[in-house]
Enzyme design. Structure first.
Site, PDB file in Angstrom:
ATOM      1  N   CYS A  31       0.836  -1.212   0.000  1.00  0.00           N
ATOM      2  CA  CYS A  31       0.000   0.000   0.000  1.00  0.00           C
ATOM      3  C   CYS A  31       0.869   1.259   0.000  1.00  0.00           C
ATOM      4  O   CYS A  31       1.577   1.524   0.971  1.00  0.00           O
ATOM      5  CB  CYS A  31      -0.903  -0.061   1.235  1.00  0.00           C
ATOM      6  SG  CYS A  31      -1.694   1.481   1.678  1.00  0.00           S
ATOM      7  N   CYS A  34       0.172   3.751   2.786  1.00  0.00           N
ATOM      8  CA  CYS A  34       0.662   3.182   4.055  1.00  0.00           C
ATOM      9  C   CYS A  34       2.153   3.450   4.210  1.00  0.00           C
ATOM     10  O   CYS A  34       2.626   3.760   5.309  1.00  0.00           O
ATOM     11  CB  CYS A  34       0.427   1.674   4.106  1.00  0.00           C
ATOM     12  SG  CYS A  34      -1.295   1.170   4.043  1.00  0.00           S
TER      13      CYS A  34
END
Length: 101
Positions: A31, A34
């Site tokens: 991600c 993230c």
């Protein structure tokens, strides 16, 4: 202090039974947002001894992600006394993360 990696085995001890407010970072290695939030979360963990910072990898801990209804990542959750008091989805700047606490 550094962020603590949390799984279903240590969740109760590290999060539910914590005597400090807990910032949970739900993330995954693939991600992009993230990866943007992760160094900020690590910085907060190093700077703030009055809170506990925990990271939960949603790929490795799907039952914990489901328990919190995590549909998108990164999801940041603040818990106090075992209860969710704040939650945000998506990458956030440090000031917004600190404001959640």
């Amino acid at each position: 202090m550094s962020a603590i990696s949390v799984n279903k085995n240590n969740f109760g001890r590290e999060v539910l039974n914590s005597d400090k407010p807990v910032l949970l970072d739900f993330w995954a290695s693939w991600c992009g947002p993230c990866r943007m939030v992760s160094p900020i979360v690590d910085e907060i963990a190093a700077e703030r001894s009055d809170i506990k910072v925990c990271k939960i990898n949603v790929d490795e801990q799907p039952e914990l992600a489901a328990r919190f209804g995590v549909m998108s990542i990164p999801t940041l959750v603040v818990m106090k006394n075992g209860k969710v008091i704040n939650q945000a989805v998506g990458a956030r700047p440090k000031a917004q993360i600190l404001a959640m606490l």
